[in-house]
Design an enzyme around this catalytic site. Sequence first.
Site, PDB file in Angstrom:
ATOM      1  N   ASN A 139     -72.741  -3.548  26.976  1.00 53.97           N
ATOM      2  CA  ASN A 139     -72.652  -3.206  25.558  1.00 53.97           C
ATOM      3  C   ASN A 139     -73.376  -4.330  24.802  1.00 53.97           C
ATOM      4  OD1 ASN A 139     -71.952  -2.604  22.965  1.00 53.97           O
ATOM      5  ND2 ASN A 139     -69.753  -2.499  23.313  1.00 53.97           N
ATOM      6  N   ARG A 166     -73.989   1.293  26.530  1.00 57.75           N
ATOM      7  CA  ARG A 166     -73.499   1.923  25.315  1.00 57.75           C
ATOM      8  C   ARG A 166     -74.645   1.932  24.299  1.00 57.75           C
ATOM      9  NH1 ARG A 166     -68.229   0.250  21.889  1.00 57.75           N
ATOM     10  NH2 ARG A 166     -68.443   1.886  20.348  1.00 57.75           N
ATOM     11  N   HIS A 212     -67.921   6.143  17.304  1.00 56.15           N
ATOM     12  CA  HIS A 212     -66.714   5.946  18.140  1.00 56.15           C
ATOM     13  C   HIS A 212     -66.489   7.132  19.078  1.00 56.15           C
ATOM     14  CE1 HIS A 212     -64.676   3.187  14.902  1.00 56.15           C
ATOM     15  NE2 HIS A 212     -65.289   2.447  15.803  1.00 56.15           N
ATOM     16  N   GLU A 249     -63.422   2.444  26.482  1.00 49.99           N
ATOM     17  CA  GLU A 249     -64.783   2.974  26.394  1.00 49.99           C
ATOM     18  C   GLU A 249     -65.628   2.552  27.594  1.00 49.99           C
ATOM     19  OE1 GLU A 249     -64.372   1.133  22.627  1.00 49.99           O
ATOM     20  OE2 GLU A 249     -65.568   2.696  21.666  1.00 49.99           O
TER      21      GLU A 249
END
Length: 432
Positions: free
Chosen positions: A15, A98, A187, A391
């Site tokens: 990420n 991500r 999100h 996540e």
Amino acid sequence: MFERIAAKMKVLVINAGSSSVKYYLYQMPGAEVLARGLVEKIGEETSALSHYYHGKIHTITSKVKDVQKAIELILQTLADKEVGALQQISEIGAVGHRVVHGGEEFTDSVIINEKVIASIKKFADLAPLHNPPNLDGILAAQHHLPNVKQVACFDTAFHSTIPKVAYMYALPYELYEKYGIRRYGFHGISHRYVARRAAAIMGKGKYDINAITCHLGNGCSVTAVKEGESIDTSMGLTPLEGVPMGTRSGDLDPAILFYLAGKGYDVNELNTLCNKQSGLLGLSGISNDMRNLQECARKGDARAKLAIDVFCYRIKKYVGAYAAVLDTVDAVVFTGGIGENSVFMREKICNSVTQIGVQLDLTKNKDAVAKEAEINTKDSKVKVFVIPTNEQAAIANDTYKLANGKQPIVSKQNPSGNIAQEHMETLHGRKG
Ligand code: ADP
């Protein structure tokens, strides 16, 4: 539907942001975390890597000039003789990234190829703070692991099922056609994860649940999930819209900005005002941190109390609106730092939406801190869940499945009426 995959594989999840890169190394299947960490303060003299392995933290302090160098340092550390979880980086079987904005193009996670890279670059226009560092992370990982499949998981993808009636702003239509101005929502990896978990806990199929999912962290968003798919969400073209957040205003009358422009504020100042100086921080004048505000409110600070009250009131309005949009609600789900940890805020929010059938069990709520739990009373018509978001595990799962040879399946009619691009290998077959 996918057949079960048994092959063992180490999956690295990245990420990459402009000032930090977080990483998780998973053993798949099963999503066991082998090591994790982050590089912080990228570009500053005091940048540092914190690496967690076998219950210990290993810290390296050295100037890390950019995301490229951060990835290099992460890979070196992962293969370090003493603190690394790998003998060599070639043990990494796939990398999941991500990516914040996938525009209208990506309705699911995808294997990264040249066209995907071009699209991520194109959508940097809509997410200038996020997509460029996300892309830097992808390019750096490709550079160091050229033969490894890389997967992009988009924050926007789960919301690709939102119908046009919910994603169009009532602005001149040409702005949608010319600039792609519409609601995208964010999100999504988190909302999808907690909606699927809630369905599983209730013993339902993933497309059998109607839920209102509340991701309440520094950034906050509320999503209406109908039959397992997002049909509306509070964030919009950017993550600024919706409920108030740590430092973001959420919804406001756009004319406030014209008014302030008339008073001499320029575009950059207005941007900073709405994104960095508003929300809980702006209202309280104290902090963007809910723990501080709860403490100050408890001691009688009126502005801290006001910030909390506005925050809850605006969440109540979204929950009420989405109950109307959904017709029937099976569950309300809380996640994110506030949603997972704040007994006080969950009680305050739930007690304000009893009319939709929510009845909170105060004892269960109190016991549910940072763990998965059902917190409604036995008689509550609507279930209430606390589900810690994960996540990174969701990205690892998508990456693992795609890297294990899921074939291109797309021809899903996307909500804009276009056919999703045939070049994409996508993951989640939809119903219907
Ligand atoms: P991010 O969106 O940056 O990932 P988090 O999901 O970690 O952020 O959420 C951060 C927010 O969660 C902060 O406002 C923090 O105060 C709040 N938070 C964390 N723990 C608690 C707690 N025990 N009580 C109330 N708020 C909490």
